[in-house]
Design a protein around this motif. Structure first.
Motif, PDB file in Angstrom:
ATOM      1  N   LEU A 116      27.636  45.137  54.631  1.00  0.00           N
ATOM      2  CA  LEU A 116      26.768  45.719  55.737  1.00  0.00           C
ATOM      3  C   LEU A 116      27.293  47.447  55.884  1.00  0.00           C
ATOM      4  N   LEU A 117      28.440  47.830  54.535  1.00  0.00           N
ATOM      5  CA  LEU A 117      28.943  48.711  54.013  1.00  0.00           C
ATOM      6  C   LEU A 117      28.951  49.279  53.414  1.00  0.00           C
ATOM      7  N   GLY A 118      28.154  48.408  52.673  1.00  0.00           N
ATOM      8  CA  GLY A 118      27.742  48.642  51.331  1.00  0.00           C
ATOM      9  C   GLY A 118      29.201  48.646  49.864  1.00  0.00           C
ATOM     10  N   LYS A 119      29.899  47.979  50.444  1.00  0.00           N
ATOM     11  CA  LYS A 119      30.562  48.508  49.751  1.00  0.00           C
ATOM     12  C   LYS A 119      31.552  46.825  49.241  1.00  0.00           C
ATOM     13  N   LYS A 120      31.629  47.192  47.425  1.00  0.00           N
ATOM     14  CA  LYS A 120      31.861  45.866  46.902  1.00  0.00           C
ATOM     15  C   LYS A 120      33.387  45.625  46.814  1.00  0.00           C
ATOM     16  N   LYS A 121      33.116  44.614  46.808  1.00  0.00           N
ATOM     17  CA  LYS A 121      35.320  43.741  46.418  1.00  0.00           C
ATOM     18  C   LYS A 121      35.315  44.717  45.505  1.00  0.00           C
ATOM     19  N   ILE A 122      36.976  44.740  45.651  1.00  0.00           N
ATOM     20  CA  ILE A 122      37.561  45.081  44.420  1.00  0.00           C
ATOM     21  C   ILE A 122      38.591  43.951  44.570  1.00  0.00           C
ATOM     22  N   THR A 123      38.657  43.622  43.209  1.00  0.00           N
ATOM     23  CA  THR A 123      39.489  42.844  42.461  1.00  0.00           C
ATOM     24  C   THR A 123      39.858  43.194  41.685  1.00  0.00           C
ATOM     25  N   ASN A 124      41.166  42.237  41.451  1.00  0.00           N
ATOM     26  CA  ASN A 124      41.902  42.530  39.830  1.00  0.00           C
ATOM     27  C   ASN A 124      41.864  41.186  39.025  1.00  0.00           C
ATOM     28  N   ASN A 125      41.409  40.961  38.014  1.00  0.00           N
ATOM     29  CA  ASN A 125      41.029  39.755  36.791  1.00  0.00           C
ATOM     30  C   ASN A 125      41.861  39.576  36.035  1.00  0.00           C
ATOM     31  N   ASP A 126      42.651  40.142  36.241  1.00  0.00           N
ATOM     32  CA  ASP A 126      43.471  40.490  34.857  1.00  0.00           C
ATOM     33  C   ASP A 126      44.056  38.875  34.818  1.00  0.00           C
ATOM     34  N   LYS A 127      44.852  38.037  33.519  1.00  0.00           N
ATOM     35  CA  LYS A 127      45.147  37.447  34.321  1.00  0.00           C
ATOM     36  C   LYS A 127      46.504  37.391  33.709  1.00  0.00           C
ATOM     37  N   HIS A 128      47.633  37.283  33.440  1.00  0.00           N
ATOM     38  CA  HIS A 128      49.151  37.206  32.825  1.00  0.00           C
ATOM     39  C   HIS A 128      49.126  35.729  31.529  1.00  0.00           C
ATOM     40  N   ILE A 129      49.925  36.145  30.809  1.00  0.00           N
ATOM     41  CA  ILE A 129      49.956  35.680  29.808  1.00  0.00           C
ATOM     42  C   ILE A 129      51.299  35.081  29.824  1.00  0.00           C
ATOM     43  N   VAL A 130      51.470  33.323  30.108  1.00  0.00           N
ATOM     44  CA  VAL A 130      51.833  32.448  30.001  1.00  0.00           C
ATOM     45  C   VAL A 130      52.062  31.481  28.538  1.00  0.00           C
ATOM     46  N   PRO A 131      53.594  31.181  27.553  1.00  0.00           N
ATOM     47  CA  PRO A 131      53.352  30.712  26.993  1.00  0.00           C
ATOM     48  C   PRO A 131      53.085  29.200  27.071  1.00  0.00           C
ATOM     49  N   GLU A 132      53.897  28.892  28.495  1.00  0.00           N
ATOM     50  CA  GLU A 132      53.578  27.596  28.929  1.00  0.00           C
ATOM     51  C   GLU A 132      52.416  26.471  29.345  1.00  0.00           C
ATOM     52  N   LYS A 133      51.950  25.740  28.346  1.00  0.00           N
ATOM     53  CA  LYS A 133      50.134  24.989  28.816  1.00  0.00           C
ATOM     54  C   LYS A 133      50.223  24.020  30.403  1.00  0.00           C
ATOM     55  N   GLU A 134      51.678  23.952  30.675  1.00  0.00           N
ATOM     56  CA  GLU A 134      52.027  23.634  31.858  1.00  0.00           C
ATOM     57  C   GLU A 134      51.426  24.433  33.125  1.00  0.00           C
ATOM     58  N   ILE A 135      52.103  26.034  32.534  1.00  0.00           N
ATOM     59  CA  ILE A 135      52.079  26.632  33.920  1.00  0.00           C
ATOM     60  C   ILE A 135      50.414  27.520  34.083  1.00  0.00           C
ATOM     61  N   LEU A 136      49.643  27.239  35.048  1.00  0.00           N
ATOM     62  CA  LEU A 136      48.455  27.720  35.142  1.00  0.00           C
ATOM     63  C   LEU A 136      48.164  29.273  36.007  1.00  0.00           C
ATOM     64  N   SER A 137      47.081  29.817  35.197  1.00  0.00           N
ATOM     65  CA  SER A 137      47.778  31.505  35.219  1.00  0.00           C
ATOM     66  C   SER A 137      46.227  31.859  35.865  1.00  0.00           C
TER      67      SER A 137
END
Length: 346
Positions: A142-163
């Motif tokens: 209704l306001l004509g505004k687009k949702k602002i999101t941050n799509n950047d991922k944090h790079i982590v070396p461990e495979k068990e940790i989800l980013s």
């Protein structure tokens, strides 16, 4: 009736007896009825603006652990705080809902291909959700505004940790809210259900959740034995190569020494024969253990009986128009009482 209500702002509510209230309702019955009916019709009309939802569900009956030692084993297990499921390595059924509320499940479900009611194929459930909702709320549209999101991922070396990015976290939370899993403690029946605007997609999501749960429980129960089978298969191949090498050396030695008269030659042949016998014995022992492990994998596979298969619902589960109309009717009656009360005070 009207006199006690015209005493101004010093009315003592506790002094109003039920008879006065009944007389008030009787005298203003038609006015209150108009308020209630009007609000009820408005609520019923507004219910048509809500999105239709369809509920799909499936019922599963898991394998119930049984103790092999009878009542004495149950008594000992109860005193030690260890139940039958824990003794045989089974996954407790009350943990099943947590499996279908985990981030790995949500990520797996987001990658599940789906087909909507119009026979349109989507490469993933995530694409279907994005195209159906377009990622914005009604207020933002209704306001004509687009949702602002941050799509950047944090790079982590461990495979068990989800980013996860903000969009991914939002999608994960939405998928988690789609699937609802409940367990009947008495019967052990597992109910998996999904409610969505598309009945076809809802059924596919329910089936995908059921498949994920069965696969997860099977991997949990048989994971250790499966790794043991893989380990033994490698050892069997090594033992087979060792046996063949020992046999080849023995036969080559016999071909070169067909008429051995020296004791040294006989000692060498005995040594080669002993190596071959040992390699053969080791190979046969590993083969036997491998077959036992394969049988154990089959024995440890969990058994699930599908009591009610996943079905495509043809009836809407929401909105419940009569309930909405009833709530608006009650709300209209309350508003009518307040309105008439304050009108009579003037």
């Amino acid at each position: 009736m009207s006199e006690p209500l015209r005493e101004g702002n010093n009315i003592d509510i506790t002094s109003i007896n039920p008879w006065i209230i009944l007389v008030f309702l009787k005298r203003n019955f038609f006015k209150l009825a108009i308020f209630a009916i009007t609000f009820g019709c408005v609520g019923y009309a507004l219910s048509f603006l809500l999105t239709k939802m369809y509920l799909s569900k499936t019922l599963l009956l898991p394998e119930q652990p049984i103790s092999n030692n009878g009542a004495l084993s149950s008594l000992v297990g109860g005193l030690s705080g260890i139940n039958n499921a824990e003794r045989i390595g089974a996954l407790r059924t009350d943990i099943y809902p947590n499996i279908l509320r985990s981030v790995p499940f949500a990520l797996a479900l987001l990658k599940q291909p789906v087909q909507d009611i119009d026979n349109k194929n989507y490469p993933s459930l995530n694409d279907f959700i994005k195209r159906s909702s377009e990622g914005t709320s009604l207020f933002e549209k209704l306001l004509g505004k687009k949702k602002i999101t941050n799509n950047d991922k944090h790079i982590v070396p461990e495979k068990e940790i989800l980013s996860l990015s903000n969009d991914e976290e939002s999608s994960v939370q939405r998928v988690m809210s789609l699937v609802n899993t409940t367990i009947d403690i008495k019967s052990g029946i597992i109910t998996i259900q999904c409610e969505m605007a598309d009945p076809i997609v809802a059924a596919q999501v329910t089936q995908a959740a059921s498949t994920y749960l069965l696969k997860y429980v099977e991997d949990y129960r048989t994971g250790k034995t499966v790794r043991e089978v893989a380990f033994l298969e490698e050892r069997v191949l090594e033992a087979k190569r060792r046996e063949q090498s020992a046999e080849l050396l023995l036969q080559q030695y016999r071909d070169r020494n067909r008429n051995p008269f020296l004791n040294v030659a006989r000692i060498e042949e005995q040594r080669l024969q002993s190596d071959y016998t040992l390699a053969q014995s080791l190979y046969m022992d590993l083969v036997r253990k491998l077959e036992q492990s394969k049988i154990k994998v089959k024995e440890e596979q969990p058994i699930f009986k599908v009591l009610e298969p996943t079905t495509i619902s043809s009836k809407t589960s929401k909105p419940r128009r009569l309930i909405i109309a009833g709530i608006f009717t009650i709300l209209g009656g309350v508003i009518g009482i307040v309105f008439i009360f304050f009108i009579n005070r003037k």
